[in-house]
Every structure is written in C-alpha cells, then in structure tokens.
Motif scaffolding. Structure first.
Motif, PDB file in Angstrom:
ATOM      1  N   GLU A  47       0.808  -1.221   0.000  1.00 38.80           N
ATOM      2  CA  GLU A  47       0.000   0.000   0.000  1.00 38.80           C
ATOM      3  C   GLU A  47       0.846   1.280   0.000  1.00 38.80           C
ATOM      4  N   GLN A  48       2.157   1.142   0.208  1.00 34.54           N
ATOM      5  CA  GLN A  48       3.014   2.319   0.275  1.00 34.54           C
ATOM      6  C   GLN A  48       3.375   2.800  -1.135  1.00 34.54           C
ATOM      7  N   GLN A  49       3.426   4.100  -1.296  1.00 36.94           N
ATOM      8  CA  GLN A  49       3.717   4.695  -2.601  1.00 36.94           C
ATOM      9  C   GLN A  49       4.768   5.787  -2.466  1.00 36.94           C
ATOM     10  N   VAL A  50       5.614   5.883  -3.464  1.00 34.08           N
ATOM     11  CA  VAL A  50       6.586   6.972  -3.501  1.00 34.08           C
ATOM     12  C   VAL A  50       5.855   8.281  -3.785  1.00 34.08           C
ATOM     13  N   LYS A  51       6.105   9.268  -2.931  1.00 34.15           N
ATOM     14  CA  LYS A  51       5.412  10.564  -3.034  1.00 34.15           C
ATOM     15  C   LYS A  51       6.366  11.721  -3.312  1.00 34.15           C
ATOM     16  N   ARG A  52       7.654  11.514  -3.137  1.00 38.09           N
ATOM     17  CA  ARG A  52       8.634  12.554  -3.409  1.00 38.09           C
ATOM     18  C   ARG A  52       9.989  11.884  -3.620  1.00 38.09           C
ATOM     19  N   SER A  53      10.972  12.651  -4.047  1.00 41.02           N
ATOM     20  CA  SER A  53      12.250  12.075  -4.459  1.00 41.02           C
ATOM     21  C   SER A  53      13.372  12.415  -3.485  1.00 41.02           C
ATOM     22  N   TYR A  54      13.978  11.398  -2.916  1.00 38.82           N
ATOM     23  CA  TYR A  54      15.177  11.561  -2.091  1.00 38.82           C
ATOM     24  C   TYR A  54      16.320  12.152  -2.912  1.00 38.82           C
ATOM     25  N   PHE A  55      16.460  11.695  -4.142  1.00 36.12           N
ATOM     26  CA  PHE A  55      17.571  12.158  -4.976  1.00 36.12           C
ATOM     27  C   PHE A  55      17.396  13.619  -5.376  1.00 36.12           C
ATOM     28  N   LYS A  56      16.191  13.996  -5.745  1.00 40.16           N
ATOM     29  CA  LYS A  56      15.943  15.377  -6.153  1.00 40.16           C
ATOM     30  C   LYS A  56      15.966  16.334  -4.966  1.00 40.16           C
ATOM     31  N   ASP A  57      15.338  15.934  -3.867  1.00 39.33           N
ATOM     32  CA  ASP A  57      15.165  16.842  -2.732  1.00 39.33           C
ATOM     33  C   ASP A  57      16.387  16.898  -1.812  1.00 39.33           C
ATOM     34  N   VAL A  58      17.049  15.747  -1.636  1.00 38.63           N
ATOM     35  CA  VAL A  58      18.072  15.625  -0.600  1.00 38.63           C
ATOM     36  C   VAL A  58      19.472  15.446  -1.186  1.00 38.63           C
ATOM     37  N   VAL A  59      19.657  14.437  -2.028  1.00 38.03           N
ATOM     38  CA  VAL A  59      21.000  14.157  -2.547  1.00 38.03           C
ATOM     39  C   VAL A  59      21.526  15.341  -3.354  1.00 38.03           C
ATOM     40  N   SER A  60      20.661  16.020  -4.086  1.00 39.14           N
ATOM     41  CA  SER A  60      21.103  17.193  -4.844  1.00 39.14           C
ATOM     42  C   SER A  60      21.682  18.258  -3.920  1.00 39.14           C
ATOM     43  N   GLN A  61      21.072  18.437  -2.755  1.00 39.54           N
ATOM     44  CA  GLN A  61      21.589  19.423  -1.798  1.00 39.54           C
ATOM     45  C   GLN A  61      22.886  18.948  -1.155  1.00 39.54           C
ATOM     46  N   ILE A  62      22.969  17.658  -0.869  1.00 49.67           N
ATOM     47  CA  ILE A  62      24.213  17.112  -0.320  1.00 49.67           C
ATOM     48  C   ILE A  62      25.355  17.327  -1.303  1.00 49.67           C
ATOM     49  N   ASN A  63      25.109  17.040  -2.569  1.00 45.42           N
ATOM     50  CA  ASN A  63      26.142  17.231  -3.585  1.00 45.42           C
ATOM     51  C   ASN A  63      26.576  18.691  -3.679  1.00 45.42           C
ATOM     52  N   ALA A  64      25.626  19.603  -3.543  1.00 45.26           N
ATOM     53  CA  ALA A  64      25.940  21.030  -3.633  1.00 45.26           C
ATOM     54  C   ALA A  64      26.786  21.517  -2.463  1.00 45.26           C
ATOM     55  N   LEU A  65      26.817  20.743  -1.372  1.00 44.99           N
ATOM     56  CA  LEU A  65      27.566  21.132  -0.180  1.00 44.99           C
ATOM     57  C   LEU A  65      29.000  20.616  -0.179  1.00 44.99           C
ATOM     58  N   GLU A  66      29.391  19.917  -1.234  1.00 42.24           N
ATOM     59  CA  GLU A  66      30.729  19.313  -1.250  1.00 42.24           C
ATOM     60  C   GLU A  66      31.851  20.342  -1.223  1.00 42.24           C
ATOM     61  N   THR A  67      31.583  21.567  -1.614  1.00 47.37           N
ATOM     62  CA  THR A  67      32.622  22.596  -1.524  1.00 47.37           C
ATOM     63  C   THR A  67      32.860  23.024  -0.077  1.00 47.37           C
ATOM     64  N   GLN A  68      31.867  22.813   0.795  1.00 48.89           N
ATOM     65  CA  GLN A  68      31.977  23.227   2.186  1.00 48.89           C
ATOM     66  C   GLN A  68      32.341  22.086   3.123  1.00 48.89           C
ATOM     67  N   LEU A  69      31.882  20.891   2.805  1.00 47.30           N
ATOM     68  CA  LEU A  69      32.027  19.746   3.698  1.00 47.30           C
ATOM     69  C   LEU A  69      32.454  18.513   2.915  1.00 47.30           C
ATOM     70  N   CYS A  70      33.036  17.560   3.613  1.00 48.68           N
ATOM     71  CA  CYS A  70      33.345  16.272   2.994  1.00 48.68           C
ATOM     72  C   CYS A  70      32.064  15.441   2.909  1.00 48.68           C
ATOM     73  N   LYS A  71      31.774  14.937   1.728  1.00 50.14           N
ATOM     74  CA  LYS A  71      30.663  14.010   1.561  1.00 50.14           C
ATOM     75  C   LYS A  71      31.210  12.592   1.623  1.00 50.14           C
ATOM     76  N   GLU A  72      30.663  11.779   2.513  1.00 49.67           N
ATOM     77  CA  GLU A  72      31.088  10.393   2.644  1.00 49.67           C
ATOM     78  C   GLU A  72      29.872   9.486   2.533  1.00 49.67           C
ATOM     79  N   GLN A  73      29.945   8.478   1.684  1.00 50.11           N
ATOM     80  CA  GLN A  73      28.875   7.477   1.618  1.00 50.11           C
ATOM     81  C   GLN A  73      29.182   6.401   2.646  1.00 50.11           C
ATOM     82  N   TYR A  74      28.264   6.211   3.584  1.00 50.98           N
ATOM     83  CA  TYR A  74      28.512   5.255   4.662  1.00 50.98           C
ATOM     84  C   TYR A  74      27.715   3.961   4.511  1.00 50.98           C
TER      85      TYR A  74
END
Length: 304
Positions: free
Chosen positions: A25-52
């Motif tokens: 019954e669960q449905q995808v309603k928004r995008s983690y990649f569009k909403d969140v990962v895009s912002q994480i990627n944009a922060l790489e100039t300020q912070l280290c991005k690490e995939q854990y």
C-alpha cells in the motif's frame, strides 16, 4: 482511541502477509535524490561528503551520506547532527541541510561537525515512519539492529573513533502520528491503540541519563524566537510523559533504542517540531530545527 486499522485482526500481531499487505500500500510521493542528494552534492565545496552505506529495497537503491568537517582536528570537540531517522518528518532532513549550508562555516571553527541528514531515505520518499520491513528505525539503535538504517549509521559513527560531545537529533510530532502511525503500530503489535495528545508547538526530549537542563533551556530559548513552544497539557505532560521543565520531557534513549542514545555524548537532545500548527510553515519548521542546533552549540561555546 481511533478506529481499527485496516490491516490485521484485533489483538493479533501481524504476520508476514500482513506486513507485505502494508508494504504493497506504500507509494513513492517525493524524491530523495531530487530533494536531498542534490543538496548534499551542492555542499561538497563546504564539507566532505562520505557514503557510509547503501539500502537496497526491492527495485530501489538508496546511497546513505554523511557530511563531515573538511578541516577535521582531533583536538576539537565533535558534534553530531542527525535528521530523517523518521523519513516522514520533513523539517528534520531539511533543517540538517539548512544548518550545513548556512551555519557550518561558523561553528566548525570550534567543533568537528558530522551531519547525517537523511538516515531513512525510503521513509522520506514514501512519507513513512517505518522502513519497508515495518520496523521503526528510531526504536532500533542497538547492537545487531533489525533496521539497516540504524545499523549502518551506528557503524559509521563507531568507525570514526571519536568522542562526541553533543548529539542533536531532529524530529517532528505530527497529526499523522494519531491518524496513521500509532494505529499502525498498535495493529502491527496486536495491542489496543491509545493516541496521545499532539503538543501544539515545539518541544525537546532530553536523555534521562544525561538530562542537562540548562542546555535544554538554552535550546528552548533560541527556538522560541522562531516558532511556538508547546505548553504542557492539563496533566502537565507532553505525549503522555511528565514535563521536566518548560518544553522538555525526558526519555531513556539508550533503553528505548532511540537515535539519541547511539553515542555516549554528555549533551543530547531530540527536537520535536509541530508542522501542523495554525502558524506553521515549512520554512519556520526548518528554522526551528536550525535554531535548536545553533542554540545547542552556542550554549556549549559559552559554557563548556
């Protein structure tokens, strides 16, 4: 009490087919990649991005990211900020990202900073409290966790091998807690549901093992400048728990398997924003989360 949940039988815990029915019954309603990962990627100039880690759920693959101070110095105290343990609690995710974007450069002069902005990306996309296995990650921060979201976060923090001074875990209490998530929990466990009174405003959950009342008060004072603080109910409680001080209740985060109990940090708090209030907006909910983090760090700078 609410009406019976649509899945399962009264007083009988869910079996595998009930959990599968729920998942279907669960449905995808928004995008983690569009909403969140895009912002994480944009922060790489300020912070280290690490995939854990990576979460593999059915046909979906979710990379899990941490943001970490670039100029890491072992002699500095370390601060941990976590968001999106419950993926549906939107301002937790975006509050962590907003703090990273607008405030990290100021505070990393004093602290090493680690941010896990979205611990439960499937929950973010489906606006859900649980993961696809009907497990609550925020009751699963303990050894051999049944929730990969919790286990991977704990393994990452442990591997850093640093003493964490402060942990701020960003959450919301929403009207859907009573309309959906608590009834689902009762149905899953085969028990009678009892809804709680949803607090009308922001509040904090301190750790009973290290309550730090002055620290909590400093956060409440800062957040009160951007969003209302929840008053106690007629029983002097919030969500059925006695109020310890204005806007603050305490839980034993370790015993309950909560994210805020995942470290031995002496300064710990869980925020609870109320996004369904009459004056609430997405932005002032985010501002409340940011205010909680900055209020915590300002207190430590001035008092620790």
């Amino acid at each position: 009490m609410s009406k019976p949940y649509s899945i399962g039988e009264p007083n009988q815990p869910w079996q595998a087919h009930h959990k599968q029915q729920w998942l279907n019954e669960q449905q995808v309603k928004r995008s983690y990649f569009k909403d969140v990962v895009s912002q994480i990627n944009a922060l790489e100039t300020q912070l280290c991005k690490e995939q854990y880690g990576t979460l593999n759920y059915h046909n979906s693959c979710y990379p899990l990211y941490a943001l970490k101070s670039k100029n890491w110095q072992p002699n500095k105290p370390t601060v941990l900020v976590t968001g999106g343990v419950h993926g549906y609690e939107t301002s937790g995710v975006h509050g962590a990202l907003s703090f990273a974007q607008h405030h990290v450069s100021h505070y990393e002069k004093t602290f090493n900073i680690i941010i896990l902005p979205c611990i439960s990306p499937w929950g973010y996309e489906t606006i859900n409290r649980w993961n696809p296995n009907a497990i609550d990650p925020n009751r699963s921060f303990y050894e051999n966790s049944p929730a990969d979201e919790s286990q991977l976060a704990m393994e990452y923090i442990t591997a850093l091998n640093c003493d964490i001074l402060c942990h701020v875990d960003l959450h919301e209490t929403t009207d859907t807690d009573n309309s959906e998530f608590r009834p689902a929990l009762a149905a899953r466990d085969g028990v009678q549901n009892h809804n709680w009174n949803i607090p009308d405003g922001f509040y904090l959950v301190g750790h009973t093992q290290t309550p730090q009342p002055e620290f909590q008060s400093a956060i409440i004072e800062k957040v009160a400048t951007v969003t209302p603080i929840a008053p106690a109910d007629a029983s002097n409680q919030l969500i059925g728990v006695p109020v310890e001080q204005f806007g603050v209740i305490n839980y034993d985060g370790t015993a309950l398997g909560l994210c805020m109990g995942m470290t031995s940090a002496p300064y710990v708090t869980t925020t609870e924003v109320y996004p369904d209030g009459a004056s609430a907006t997405p932005q002032n909910c985010i501002d409340g989360q940011v205010g909680a983090i900055t209020g915590a760090l300002d207190y430590l700078i001035n008092n620790h």
